[in-house]
Design an enzyme around this catalytic site. Structure first.
Site, mmCIF file in Angstrom:
data_model
loop_
_atom_site.group_PDB
_atom_site.id
_atom_site.type_symbol
_atom_site.label_atom_id
_atom_site.label_comp_id
_atom_site.label_asym_id
_atom_site.label_seq_id
_atom_site.Cartn_x
_atom_site.Cartn_y
_atom_site.Cartn_z
ATOM 1 N N ARG A 105 81.446 -39.977 -4.539
ATOM 2 C CA ARG A 105 81.544 -38.987 -5.624
ATOM 3 C C ARG A 105 81.689 -39.823 -6.874
ATOM 4 O O ARG A 105 82.698 -40.477 -7.072
ATOM 5 C CB ARG A 105 82.750 -38.065 -5.403
ATOM 6 C CG ARG A 105 83.057 -37.135 -6.578
ATOM 7 C CD ARG A 105 81.960 -36.101 -6.796
ATOM 8 N NE ARG A 105 82.292 -35.190 -7.890
ATOM 9 C CZ ARG A 105 81.822 -35.294 -9.134
ATOM 10 N NH1 ARG A 105 81.003 -36.295 -9.470
ATOM 11 N NH2 ARG A 105 82.174 -34.422 -10.048
ATOM 12 N N HIS A 108 83.678 -40.081 -12.776
ATOM 13 C CA HIS A 108 83.620 -38.866 -13.601
ATOM 14 C C HIS A 108 85.008 -38.501 -14.101
ATOM 15 O O HIS A 108 86.011 -39.120 -13.717
ATOM 16 C CB HIS A 108 83.036 -37.704 -12.783
ATOM 17 C CG HIS A 108 83.970 -37.184 -11.725
ATOM 18 N ND1 HIS A 108 84.162 -37.835 -10.536
ATOM 19 C CD2 HIS A 108 84.782 -36.104 -11.680
ATOM 20 C CE1 HIS A 108 85.031 -37.172 -9.796
ATOM 21 N NE2 HIS A 108 85.439 -36.105 -10.472
ATOM 22 N N HIS A 110 87.246 -34.805 -15.972
ATOM 23 C CA HIS A 110 87.171 -33.389 -16.362
ATOM 24 C C HIS A 110 88.460 -32.987 -17.052
ATOM 25 O O HIS A 110 89.462 -33.697 -16.995
ATOM 26 C CB HIS A 110 86.875 -32.484 -15.161
ATOM 27 C CG HIS A 110 87.428 -32.969 -13.855
ATOM 28 N ND1 HIS A 110 88.744 -32.860 -13.527
ATOM 29 C CD2 HIS A 110 86.820 -33.597 -12.799
ATOM 30 C CE1 HIS A 110 88.941 -33.378 -12.318
ATOM 31 N NE2 HIS A 110 87.801 -33.840 -11.858
ATOM 32 N N GLU A 114 93.358 -32.728 -11.182
ATOM 33 C CA GLU A 114 92.833 -32.613 -9.807
ATOM 34 C C GLU A 114 93.895 -33.053 -8.803
ATOM 35 O O GLU A 114 94.347 -34.189 -8.825
ATOM 36 C CB GLU A 114 91.577 -33.485 -9.690
ATOM 37 C CG GLU A 114 91.047 -33.658 -8.278
ATOM 38 C CD GLU A 114 89.764 -34.515 -8.258
ATOM 39 O OE1 GLU A 114 88.930 -34.366 -9.170
ATOM 40 O OE2 GLU A 114 89.630 -35.350 -7.347
ATOM 41 N N HIS A 153 87.966 -40.991 -12.674
ATOM 42 C CA HIS A 153 88.237 -41.329 -11.281
ATOM 43 C C HIS A 153 86.951 -41.290 -10.464
ATOM 44 O O HIS A 153 85.910 -40.824 -10.941
ATOM 45 C CB HIS A 153 89.292 -40.390 -10.693
ATOM 46 C CG HIS A 153 88.967 -38.934 -10.862
ATOM 47 N ND1 HIS A 153 89.252 -38.250 -12.020
ATOM 48 C CD2 HIS A 153 88.361 -38.033 -10.056
ATOM 49 C CE1 HIS A 153 88.851 -36.986 -11.901
ATOM 50 N NE2 HIS A 153 88.300 -36.828 -10.713
ATOM 51 N N GLU A 174 83.076 -27.724 -9.980
ATOM 52 C CA GLU A 174 82.765 -29.112 -9.633
ATOM 53 C C GLU A 174 81.372 -29.495 -10.136
ATOM 54 O O GLU A 174 81.049 -30.664 -10.283
ATOM 55 C CB GLU A 174 82.885 -29.273 -8.110
ATOM 56 C CG GLU A 174 82.653 -30.656 -7.564
ATOM 57 C CD GLU A 174 83.716 -31.679 -7.955
ATOM 58 O OE1 GLU A 174 84.785 -31.314 -8.471
ATOM 59 O OE2 GLU A 174 83.441 -32.873 -7.762
#
Ligand code: MN
Ligand code: MN
Length: 398
Positions: A105, A108, A110, A114, A153, A174
């Site tokens: 993943r 990124h 946001h 999380e 992360h 997501e």
């Protein structure tokens, strides 16, 4: 079978649940003849035939990951339950994700914080904070991580791995995070050249991805030591990872509860608090409510039912199986009963810095006993069952 022990609904000769309840005065409801989704209705006995105590209107408080769209990628998959799927869930959104061995993943960030729990396999997580301090860890089933709002992360499957991500905003998706490849693809190449002090040719053709990669199949993860880049500023002071198994559970007659929050043990987890509850067959997570915030639930194993009490006589009962999401709006009273033959295991999640609850039994034991006795028609049996300590999970031993 657990369903055989139930009083309602009535099961017909083919063992199909029917919307029929017997009571003193006769038989309410009647047999269903039209089209039926029998698999689903078997999972929802209290929807087919609600307890007599249910009444009035109550917003839907259940959504199953089984009904969520799955995004497939070469490195794994992801599906999400947000307030678009479960409109009551304003405070929390969640993603169930799988990474193959070497699945990534990508780097990124946001706006939402999380929180996560590993469900299977081993994941390598990395994060960097605003002071240039980093954190890298390999996490296994029952381990948690928490990345604060805005911090970058990434995740790598050390083995094939699966986990549940929980975000502190129901509107999160997501699919709309800030990805490193998306950003670089949408920055003029001459600016990239200046930024990295390189000729523009370093960014031509397929030297950089042309768009967001999101989840992709990468190389197998290196050893932890190889991947553990040293920062001149050290590691983050409060680790972004934590193990559920390091928490001493509260043990009671009916099961256990482990509470993880930023006040007690997982100091980094400033906006998400959690309780992992185990209820043995026959046991019940006692009648209680939460004074601070809504409760978001994820069912890990077993079978459950929950009745939510919303005042003014309104109450509705829901059934849950593994992979289901449950929800309890702020301050509404509820219990969670193990209706199966195996241990019921679920997560209670709260968008807050700490876990808080008010238990009905303890409340009744800590006020004037004359007053409580008057309220309940001088019921001596009930009065003798009150206790001043919390017992989050109880079981009646005859
Ligand atoms: Mn993320
Ligand atoms: Mn609760």
């Amino acid at each position: 079978m657990a369903e055989q022990k139930r009083i309602t609904p009535v099961y017909d000769d083919e063992n199909w649940p029917q919307p029929i309840r017997e009571d003193r005065d006769g038989r309410k409801g009647s047999k269903m003849h039209g089209p039926r989704n029998i698999d689903r209705e078997r999972q929802d006995p209290d929807m087919i035939c609600p307890p007599e105590t249910d009444h009035g209107k109550m917003i839907n408080c259940k959504f199953s990951f089984a009904d969520a769209h799955i995004r497939l990628d070469y490195g794994g998959w992801a599906r999400e339950v947000t307030k678009r799927e479960l409109p009551v869930s304003e405070s929390v959104a969640s993603v169930n994700m799988n990474l193959k061995k070497g699945g990534v993943r990508e780097l990124h960030w946001h706006k939402e914080a999380e929180w996560a729990i590993v469900l299977a396999g081993t994941v390598r997580v990395t994060a960097v904070d605003e002071e240039g301090r980093n954190h890298i860890a390999d996490v296994n089933p029952g381990d948690l991580w928490y990345f604060p709002s805005g911090l970058p992360h990434s995740l790598v499957g050390v083995t094939e791995a699966e986990f549940l991500l929980v975000f502190d905003d129901g509107g999160f998706s997501e699919d709309s995070t800030f990805s490193i490849t998306d950003w670089v693809a949408h920055t003029p190449k001459e600016v990239l050249a200046k930024n990295f002090g390189l000729p523009e040719s370093a960014f031509e053709g397929d030297k950089i991805p042309s768009g967001e990669r999101y989840i992709y199949q990468g190389r197998e993860a290196g050893s932890f030591e190889e991947d553990n880049e040293e920062s001149p500023y050290g590691n983050t002071p409060n680790p972004f990872t934590f193990s559920m198994w390091d928490v001493e559970p509260i043990k009671t007659s009916g099961g256990t509860a482990r509470i993880v929050d930023s006040k007690r043990n997982f100091y980094a987890s400033k906006t998400m608090a959690c309780a992992m509850v185990e209820v043995e067959p026959g046991g019940v997570r006692e009648l209680h409510w939460h004074p601070n915030v809504d409760e978001w639930q994820y069912y890990l194993s077993g079978e459950a039912r929950m009745t939510i009490f919303a005042a003014e006589g309104h109450a509705r009962t829901f059934n849950y199986v593994p992979g289901d999401v449950g929800y309890v709006p702020h301050v509404m009273g509820h219990y969670i009963e193990n209706t199966g033959d195996t241990t019921l295991r679920f997560l209670e999640m709260f968008r807050d810095d700490h876990f808080a609850e008010i238990a009905l039994n303890q409340w009744m034991a800590l006020v004037s006993q004359d007053m409580v006795s008057d309220t309940f028609n001088d019921n001596k049996e009930l009065m003798s069952a009150l206790h001043k300590e919390k017992r989050p999970v109880v079981k009646f031993d005859k």
